[in-house]
Motif scaffolding. Structure first.
Motif, PDB file in Angstrom:
ATOM      1  N   LEU A 122       0.834  -1.202   0.000  1.00  0.00           N
ATOM      2  CA  LEU A 122       0.000   0.000   0.000  1.00  0.00           C
ATOM      3  C   LEU A 122       0.867   1.249   0.000  1.00  0.00           C
ATOM      4  O   LEU A 122       1.977   1.228   0.546  1.00  0.00           O
ATOM      5  N   PRO A 123       0.386   2.341  -0.592  1.00  0.00           N
ATOM      6  CA  PRO A 123       1.143   3.598  -0.556  1.00  0.00           C
ATOM      7  C   PRO A 123       1.384   4.021   0.896  1.00  0.00           C
ATOM      8  O   PRO A 123       0.457   4.056   1.701  1.00  0.00           O
ATOM      9  N   SER A 124       2.627   4.328   1.214  1.00  0.00           N
ATOM     10  CA  SER A 124       2.960   4.630   2.603  1.00  0.00           C
ATOM     11  C   SER A 124       3.328   6.091   2.840  1.00  0.00           C
ATOM     12  O   SER A 124       3.476   6.490   3.993  1.00  0.00           O
ATOM     13  N   ALA A 129      -3.321   8.829  -1.555  1.00  0.00           N
ATOM     14  CA  ALA A 129      -3.052   7.645  -2.366  1.00  0.00           C
ATOM     15  C   ALA A 129      -3.408   6.377  -1.584  1.00  0.00           C
ATOM     16  O   ALA A 129      -3.964   5.425  -2.155  1.00  0.00           O
ATOM     17  N   LEU A 130      -3.117   6.366  -0.299  1.00  0.00           N
ATOM     18  CA  LEU A 130      -3.471   5.216   0.540  1.00  0.00           C
ATOM     19  C   LEU A 130      -4.974   4.984   0.537  1.00  0.00           C
ATOM     20  O   LEU A 130      -5.446   3.866   0.314  1.00  0.00           O
ATOM     21  N   ALA A 132      -7.219   6.054  -1.605  1.00  0.00           N
ATOM     22  CA  ALA A 132      -7.690   5.686  -2.946  1.00  0.00           C
ATOM     23  C   ALA A 132      -7.468   4.193  -3.185  1.00  0.00           C
ATOM     24  O   ALA A 132      -8.350   3.498  -3.727  1.00  0.00           O
ATOM     25  N   GLU A 133      -6.318   3.689  -2.776  1.00  0.00           N
ATOM     26  CA  GLU A 133      -6.030   2.260  -2.946  1.00  0.00           C
ATOM     27  C   GLU A 133      -6.954   1.405  -2.071  1.00  0.00           C
ATOM     28  O   GLU A 133      -7.471   0.372  -2.517  1.00  0.00           O
ATOM     29  N   LEU A 134      -7.173   1.829  -0.826  1.00  0.00           N
ATOM     30  CA  LEU A 134      -8.066   1.066   0.057  1.00  0.00           C
ATOM     31  C   LEU A 134      -9.504   1.074  -0.453  1.00  0.00           C
ATOM     32  O   LEU A 134     -10.190   0.051  -0.393  1.00  0.00           O
ATOM     33  N   GLY A 136     -10.364   1.250  -3.546  1.00  0.00           N
ATOM     34  CA  GLY A 136     -10.335   0.302  -4.668  1.00  0.00           C
ATOM     35  C   GLY A 136     -10.369  -1.146  -4.213  1.00  0.00           C
ATOM     36  O   GLY A 136     -11.095  -1.971  -4.775  1.00  0.00           O
ATOM     37  N   ARG A 137      -9.595  -1.456  -3.177  1.00  0.00           N
ATOM     38  CA  ARG A 137      -9.577  -2.830  -2.666  1.00  0.00           C
ATOM     39  C   ARG A 137     -10.927  -3.208  -2.050  1.00  0.00           C
ATOM     40  O   ARG A 137     -11.391  -4.334  -2.209  1.00  0.00           O
ATOM     41  N   PRO A 149      -9.731  -6.935   2.409  1.00  0.00           N
ATOM     42  CA  PRO A 149      -8.427  -6.311   2.667  1.00  0.00           C
ATOM     43  C   PRO A 149      -8.222  -6.034   4.170  1.00  0.00           C
ATOM     44  O   PRO A 149      -8.517  -4.962   4.676  1.00  0.00           O
TER      45      PRO A 149
END
Length: 162
Positions: A122-124, A129-130, A132-134, A136-137, A149
């Motif tokens: 994950l983006p750290s 960005a974190l 957005a990724e979560l 999406g997951r 997740p």
């Protein structure tokens, strides 16, 4: 739509329209399920919104109005430092994610949290960005395309060790 507290304090069973009823239920659900996020005591919350009080209308109408409510409140709460995202729709309602970017920024500022985020891909270094990724997951999970997740626990306020 967007009446907020006025409509939240009203009894949904006394609403004159389906819009008033759904808004009342939506705001009540938001406050009850994401209250700790709203108050800044928790970084994020995942919760469902399933309108119950309105007996008229069909599921499609409720889904369309629920989506409009989400869009309205996602826009209006942003100015107070609260983000809302729809994760999935189902026949009776929505799954939602609420988070405070300022709280998520504290997570990515922590060295132990960053190391954990890196370890799970994950983006750290960037809270936006974190999230957005979560999002999406979570959407992939609710669509049946991925497993849950569990790394989400970090932004839900669980310690890295959990």
């Amino acid at each position: 739509m967007g009446h907020g507290l006025d409509v939240c304090m009203a009894d949904p069973r006394e609403a004159q329209t389906i819009e008033e009823c759904l808004e009342s239920e939506f705001v009540r659900t938001l406050v009850c399920q994401a209250g700790l996020v709203i108050s800044g005591h928790k970084p994020a919350a995942v919760f469902g919104f399933t309108p119950r009080a309105w007996r008229g209308g069909d599921h499609r109408q409720k889904r369309a109005l629920s989506a409009r409510l989400l869009a309205t409140y996602a826009s209006s709460t942003r100015r107070y430092g609260l983000c809302l995202a729809g994760l999935s729709r189902h026949a009776d309602g929505l799954m939602l994610l609420a988070w405070r970017p300022s709280q998520v920024e504290k997570i990515v500022a922590d060295a132990q949290s960053r190391a954990f985020l890196d370890s799970v891909g994950l983006p750290s270094g960037d809270a936006s960005a974190l999230m957005a990724e979560l999002v999406g997951r979570l959407r992939a999970y609710y669509a049946g395309r991925a497993s849950f997740p569990h790394e989400l626990g970090l932004v839900l306020g669980y310690p890295v060790d959990d």
